[in-house]
Design a protein around this motif. Structure first.
Motif, PDB file in Angstrom:
ATOM      1  N   SER A 165       0.906  -1.045   0.080  1.00 46.07           N
ATOM      2  CA  SER A 165      -0.158  -0.136  -0.378  1.00 46.07           C
ATOM      3  C   SER A 165       1.282   1.323   0.122  1.00 46.07           C
ATOM      4  CB  SER A 165      -0.623   0.157   1.179  1.00 46.07           C
ATOM      5  OG  SER A 165      -1.046   1.330   1.080  1.00 46.07           O
ATOM      6  N   PRO A 166       0.903   2.267  -1.057  1.00 42.47           N
ATOM      7  CA  PRO A 166       1.240   3.041  -1.329  1.00 42.47           C
ATOM      8  C   PRO A 166       1.314   4.468   0.227  1.00 42.47           C
ATOM      9  CG  PRO A 166       0.468   3.129  -2.803  1.00 42.47           C
ATOM     10  CD  PRO A 166      -0.127   2.063  -2.232  1.00 42.47           C
ATOM     11  N   ILE A 167       0.341   4.533   0.488  1.00 47.48           N
ATOM     12  CA  ILE A 167      -0.158   5.439   1.146  1.00 47.48           C
ATOM     13  C   ILE A 167       0.453   4.378   2.574  1.00 47.48           C
ATOM     14  CG2 ILE A 167      -2.172   6.091   3.496  1.00 47.48           C
ATOM     15  CD1 ILE A 167      -3.975   5.915   0.229  1.00 47.48           C
ATOM     16  N   ASP A 168       0.306   3.625   3.097  1.00 44.16           N
ATOM     17  CA  ASP A 168       0.610   3.202   4.451  1.00 44.16           C
ATOM     18  C   ASP A 168       2.176   3.138   3.907  1.00 44.16           C
ATOM     19  OD1 ASP A 168      -1.338   2.142   5.421  1.00 44.16           O
ATOM     20  OD2 ASP A 168      -1.934  -0.565   5.213  1.00 44.16           O
ATOM     21  N   ARG A 169       2.778   2.956   3.284  1.00 47.11           N
ATOM     22  CA  ARG A 169       4.450   3.151   3.273  1.00 47.11           C
ATOM     23  C   ARG A 169       4.556   4.482   3.082  1.00 47.11           C
ATOM     24  NH1 ARG A 169       4.061   0.560  -1.210  1.00 47.11           N
ATOM     25  NH2 ARG A 169       4.760   2.194  -3.028  1.00 47.11           N
ATOM     26  N   LYS A 170       4.036   5.335   3.048  1.00 43.77           N
ATOM     27  CA  LYS A 170       3.963   7.206   3.042  1.00 43.77           C
ATOM     28  C   LYS A 170       4.015   7.143   4.815  1.00 43.77           C
ATOM     29  CE  LYS A 170       5.573   8.745  -0.819  1.00 43.77           C
ATOM     30  NZ  LYS A 170       6.489   9.180  -0.885  1.00 43.77           N
ATOM     31  N   ILE A 171       3.109   6.813   5.202  1.00 41.57           N
ATOM     32  CA  ILE A 171       2.733   6.719   6.963  1.00 41.57           C
ATOM     33  C   ILE A 171       3.943   6.623   7.543  1.00 41.57           C
ATOM     34  CG2 ILE A 171       1.116   6.231   8.713  1.00 41.57           C
ATOM     35  CD1 ILE A 171      -1.318   5.952   6.498  1.00 41.57           C
ATOM     36  N   VAL A 172       4.131   5.861   7.790  1.00 40.54           N
ATOM     37  CA  VAL A 172       4.989   4.516   7.926  1.00 40.54           C
ATOM     38  C   VAL A 172       6.875   5.286   7.860  1.00 40.54           C
ATOM     39  CG1 VAL A 172       6.351   2.736   8.676  1.00 40.54           C
ATOM     40  CG2 VAL A 172       3.816   2.169   7.905  1.00 40.54           C
ATOM     41  N   GLU A 173       6.978   5.649   6.606  1.00 39.09           N
ATOM     42  CA  GLU A 173       7.990   6.304   6.175  1.00 39.09           C
ATOM     43  C   GLU A 173       8.300   7.521   7.403  1.00 39.09           C
ATOM     44  OE1 GLU A 173      11.079   8.150   2.453  1.00 39.09           O
ATOM     45  OE2 GLU A 173       8.470   7.100   2.087  1.00 39.09           O
ATOM     46  N   GLY A 174       7.209   8.881   7.166  1.00 33.59           N
ATOM     47  CA  GLY A 174       6.743   9.719   7.402  1.00 33.59           C
ATOM     48  C   GLY A 174       6.502   9.674   9.191  1.00 33.59           C
ATOM     49  N   LEU A 175       6.302   8.976   9.545  1.00 32.39           N
ATOM     50  CA  LEU A 175       6.390   8.411  11.220  1.00 32.39           C
ATOM     51  C   LEU A 175       7.444   8.362  11.944  1.00 32.39           C
ATOM     52  CD1 LEU A 175       4.655   7.535  14.283  1.00 32.39           C
ATOM     53  CD2 LEU A 175       4.693   5.630  13.395  1.00 32.39           C
ATOM     54  N   LEU A 176       8.770   6.999  10.989  1.00 31.77           N
ATOM     55  CA  LEU A 176       9.301   7.554  11.384  1.00 31.77           C
ATOM     56  C   LEU A 176      10.758   8.104  10.926  1.00 31.77           C
ATOM     57  CD1 LEU A 176       9.767   3.312   9.654  1.00 31.77           C
ATOM     58  CD2 LEU A 176      10.334   3.524  12.202  1.00 31.77           C
ATOM     59  N   LYS A 177      10.279   9.255  10.223  1.00 29.05           N
ATOM     60  CA  LYS A 177      10.948  10.169  10.001  1.00 29.05           C
ATOM     61  C   LYS A 177      11.010  11.559  11.072  1.00 29.05           C
ATOM     62  CE  LYS A 177      12.501   9.452   4.972  1.00 29.05           C
ATOM     63  NZ  LYS A 177      12.495  10.261   3.880  1.00 29.05           N
ATOM     64  N   ARG A 178       9.828  11.665  11.621  1.00 26.25           N
ATOM     65  CA  ARG A 178       9.564  12.441  12.658  1.00 26.25           C
ATOM     66  C   ARG A 178       9.967  11.960  13.864  1.00 26.25           C
ATOM     67  NH1 ARG A 178       4.611  12.767   9.723  1.00 26.25           N
ATOM     68  NH2 ARG A 178       3.189  11.019  11.205  1.00 26.25           N
ATOM     69  N   ASN A 179       9.674  10.814  14.532  1.00 26.33           N
ATOM     70  CA  ASN A 179       9.701  10.452  15.706  1.00 26.33           C
ATOM     71  C   ASN A 179      10.857  10.250  16.115  1.00 26.33           C
ATOM     72  OD1 ASN A 179       7.139  10.715  17.101  1.00 26.33           O
ATOM     73  ND2 ASN A 179       6.281   9.680  15.084  1.00 26.33           N
ATOM     74  N   GLY A 180      11.821  10.184  14.891  1.00 29.77           N
ATOM     75  CA  GLY A 180      12.748   9.039  15.245  1.00 29.77           C
ATOM     76  C   GLY A 180      14.276   9.667  15.193  1.00 29.77           C
ATOM     77  N   ASN A 181      13.962  10.984  15.068  1.00 31.24           N
ATOM     78  CA  ASN A 181      15.018  12.350  15.464  1.00 31.24           C
ATOM     79  C   ASN A 181      16.132  11.818  14.784  1.00 31.24           C
ATOM     80  OD1 ASN A 181      13.227  13.411  17.808  1.00 31.24           O
ATOM     81  ND2 ASN A 181      14.664  11.524  18.823  1.00 31.24           N
ATOM     82  N   GLY A 182      15.792  11.322  13.427  1.00 27.53           N
ATOM     83  CA  GLY A 182      17.526  11.723  12.194  1.00 27.53           C
ATOM     84  C   GLY A 182      17.756   9.787  12.529  1.00 27.53           C
ATOM     85  N   PHE A 183      17.472   9.079  13.229  1.00 21.69           N
ATOM     86  CA  PHE A 183      18.041   7.548  13.533  1.00 21.69           C
ATOM     87  C   PHE A 183      18.178   6.838  12.835  1.00 21.69           C
ATOM     88  CE2 PHE A 183      17.710   3.796  15.329  1.00 21.69           C
ATOM     89  CZ  PHE A 183      19.320   3.566  16.159  1.00 21.69           C
ATOM     90  N   PHE A 184      16.916   6.770  11.987  1.00 15.71           N
ATOM     91  CA  PHE A 184      16.119   5.998  11.341  1.00 15.71           C
ATOM     92  C   PHE A 184      16.988   6.664   9.649  1.00 15.71           C
ATOM     93  CE2 PHE A 184      13.406   4.973  14.647  1.00 15.71           C
ATOM     94  CZ  PHE A 184      14.006   3.384  14.685  1.00 15.71           C
ATOM     95  N   LYS A 185      17.319   5.412   8.345  1.00 15.15           N
ATOM     96  CA  LYS A 185      17.228   6.242   7.311  1.00 15.15           C
ATOM     97  C   LYS A 185      16.186   5.063   6.608  1.00 15.15           C
ATOM     98  CE  LYS A 185      20.625   8.846   8.636  1.00 15.15           C
ATOM     99  NZ  LYS A 185      20.628  10.119   8.422  1.00 15.15           N
ATOM    100  N   VAL A 186      15.098   5.226   6.234  1.00 12.34           N
ATOM    101  CA  VAL A 186      14.320   3.927   5.445  1.00 12.34           C
ATOM    102  C   VAL A 186      14.655   4.131   3.952  1.00 12.34           C
ATOM    103  CG1 VAL A 186      11.887   4.148   5.054  1.00 12.34           C
ATOM    104  CG2 VAL A 186      12.548   5.085   6.823  1.00 12.34           C
ATOM    105  N   ILE A 187      14.487   2.699   3.767  1.00  8.01           N
ATOM    106  CA  ILE A 187      14.364   2.409   2.646  1.00  8.01           C
ATOM    107  C   ILE A 187      12.911   1.784   1.756  1.00  8.01           C
ATOM    108  CG2 ILE A 187      15.641   0.770   0.746  1.00  8.01           C
ATOM    109  CD1 ILE A 187      18.086   1.539   2.905  1.00  8.01           C
ATOM    110  N   ALA A 188      12.151   2.124   1.009  1.00  4.96           N
ATOM    111  CA  ALA A 188      10.845   1.844   1.273  1.00  4.96           C
ATOM    112  C   ALA A 188      10.638   1.094  -0.268  1.00  4.96           C
ATOM    113  CB  ALA A 188       9.232   2.439   1.331  1.00  4.96           C
ATOM    114  N   VAL A 189       9.613  -0.215   0.001  1.00  8.23           N
ATOM    115  CA  VAL A 189       9.654  -1.398  -1.328  1.00  8.23           C
ATOM    116  C   VAL A 189       8.234  -1.829  -1.335  1.00  8.23           C
ATOM    117  CG1 VAL A 189      11.894  -1.992  -1.963  1.00  8.23           C
ATOM    118  CG2 VAL A 189      10.487  -3.249  -0.407  1.00  8.23           C
TER     119      VAL A 189
END
Length: 230
Positions: free
Chosen positions: A29-53
């Protein structure tokens, strides 16, 4: 020299931690991927580098799990640059459970934790995934506290054997150094004690084993005290 190499490895691992952990997000799901990616980037304080497939097959390709038998061994053994996998359970062609099994059956140089997410709370599905090696099973939508869980899982998988080995070796060398210093420092005092005991007219033979134990215990306490204050 060996200690210096271990310290360099520790420093390299710490630098890798500071650069962030690479999360492979797998969701059709492209929507779910964007949600998860945004959540990780917003709350991870730069800790996570997201690769989505968008599929388990693409994740397999990225992880080199679909390599051909004729592929050179040098490519097959290449280090995988993924620190944690976050995959949806329900996907066409290949489910998150199938991806989990493929990852766990592969002999990577280190364990890659796999976290499965799903919008369906089915106890049997959750139990099966955890029994086959899933680090966790998270219900959608992901929450802020789930991000902290992922961070903890990624930290635990960040080459623990090398860090523990280096730390253990460092402490061992410090203990040997402290012991050597204490032996040199207290040797004259121990010699005087022995001379006094020898010159005494008292029969100390019954007390000699006990005296030896006291001396050894006293020396061990001195070594430990010096080590703790370094």
């Amino acid at each position: 020299m060996e200690l210096e190499l271990e310290l360099e490895k520790e420093k390299g691992a710490e630098m890798e931690m500071e650069m962030g952990m690479r999360v492979l997000v797998v969701d059709d799901s492209p929507i779910d991927r964007k949600i998860v990616e945004g959540l990780l980037k917003r709350n991870g304080n730069g800790f996570f580098k997201v690769i989505a497939v968008d599929s388990g097959l693409k994740a397999m390709e990225l992880l080199r799990l679909n390599k051909q038998k004729s592929e050179p061994e040098s490519l097959a053994s290449k280090e995988i640059n993924i620190d944690i996998i976050l995959t949806d359970y329900c996907m066409p062609e290949m489910t998150g459970y199938d991806l989990l099994r493929a990852v766990k059956e592969q002999n990577f140089s280190r364990t890659i934790p796999v976290v499965i997410m799903s919008s369906e709370n089915e106890p049997q599905r959750i139990s099966r995934c955890k029994a086959d090696g899933a680090e966790d099973f998270i219900l959608k939508p992901l929450q802020t506290n789930d991000v902290q869980k992922l961070r903890n899982y990624a930290n635990r998988s960040a080459k623990p054997s090398k860090l523990k080995s280096g730390t253990k070796r460092k402490m061992t060398n410090q203990l040997e150094l402290a012991s050597a210093m204490n032996i040199t420092e207290w040797k004259p005092h121990l010699s005087r004690v022995v001379m006094v005991l020898k010159s005494s007219r008292l029969d100390i033979s019954p007390y000699f084993p006990l005296a030896c134990k006291v001396v050894v215990l006293f020396y061990a306490m001195l070594c430990l005290n010096q080590l703790l204050h370094r």
